[in-house]
Design a protein around this motif. Structure first.
Motif: not given
Length: 277
Positions: A216-245
């Motif tokens: 069950v705890m393995e699912n936490f690691y999967i989720t944390i890794e997913f959001y680490e990658d997602r945050i990096e992608d959002l930071l890159v997108e926020a610097k190059s896009s002015d879309k409100p979404d």
């Protein structure tokens, strides 16, 4: 959908077995590997039985007989007889054996209450098992250990979190797990038990509980890794896009991370208490 033409050529017995196997696999009761092994066993049984008999049934009759045999076996899976489980628990010849009873879904309140009565569980513990809004919790009562944990994974759209409560009761040589949903995170552990892999069959039920909690705890690691990658992608997108979404997705990610944090903290405390005791 792709199998409809083939399905239409099935005999009545084949269709009945197909529908039952499909149901059990979707519910996580059996795996494709289980079904394959059962088919091999039934073929072997049929060959042996035919060798003992002078009759020579047609191939179609043999297939239908095998389908009927397997269907009856899988019908028993659906009944998960509590009386049968109690009989095995009370059997003196199996008194030293570790037993694991897994319950899919919390809809059958009567079944869960019956298990509680069988194990002499306090009513408030049964209430905690049925209450999916509870945080992670560990409780030790006389000879019983109760552990409730949340499994958290990103959903299929990666926008929200899929949350499932899983509870455990540990008493003597028995471990009972209650899964809120019909998903199954424990297939690999079942395979290790069935194939005698590793040391799980040589250990007590507290080691089995450790393996289930680890899964069950393995699912936490999967989720944390997913959001680490997602945050990096959002930071890159926020610097190059002015879309409100982008801001909307950042806010949604923040909410999910806060929920994840609120779920991990009580888990940490419960595991610390478990280790201390």
């Amino acid at each position: 959908e792709n199998n409809k033409p083939l399905y239409g050529s099935f005999s009545k017995e084949m269709k009945r077995l197909y529908n039952k196997v499909d149901e059990l696999i979707n519910e996580g009761v059996i795996t494709y590997e289980d079904f394959t092994n059962d088919v091999i066993d039934s073929i072997t049984t049929t060959i042996v039985d035919n060798g003992k008999s002078s009759a020579e049934p047609s191939r179609a009759d043999q297939v239908n007989a095998m389908c009927d045999m397997l269907f009856k076996k899988y019908e028993e899976y659906k009944k998960v007889s509590l009386a049968r489980a109690k009989k095995e628990i009370d059997d003196e010849l199996q008194s030293e054996d570790v037993k694991w009873l897994n319950v899919h879904g919390l809809h059958d309140v009567e079944l869960i209450q019956s298990i509680g009565e069988m194990l002499a569980i306090e009513p408030f513990i049964i209430g905690d098992i049925l209450n999916i809004t509870r945080r992670t919790k560990m409780e030790e009562l006389d000879e019983i250990l109760f552990f409730s944990i949340k499994s958290i994974l990103p959903d299929d759209n990666n926008d929200n979190l899929t949350v499932e409560q899983i509870s455990f009761l540990l008493k003597d040589n028995l471990l009972v797990s209650f899964q809120e949903k019909k998903s199954d995170f424990f297939t690999h552990i079942r395979e290790r038990i069935k194939t005698h892999s590793g040391i799980v069959r040589k250990k007590s039920n507290d080691y089995l509980l450790y393996l289930l909690l680890e899964a069950v705890m393995e699912n936490f690691y999967i989720t944390i890794e997913f959001y680490e990658d997602r945050i990096e992608d959002l930071l890159v997108e926020a610097k190059s896009s002015d879309k409100p979404d982008v801001l909307v997705r950042i806010e949604k990610t923040r909410e999910n991370l806060n929920f994840l944090k609120r779920s991990i903290l009580p888990l940490r405390d419960a595991l610390f208490n478990l280790k201390s005791e």
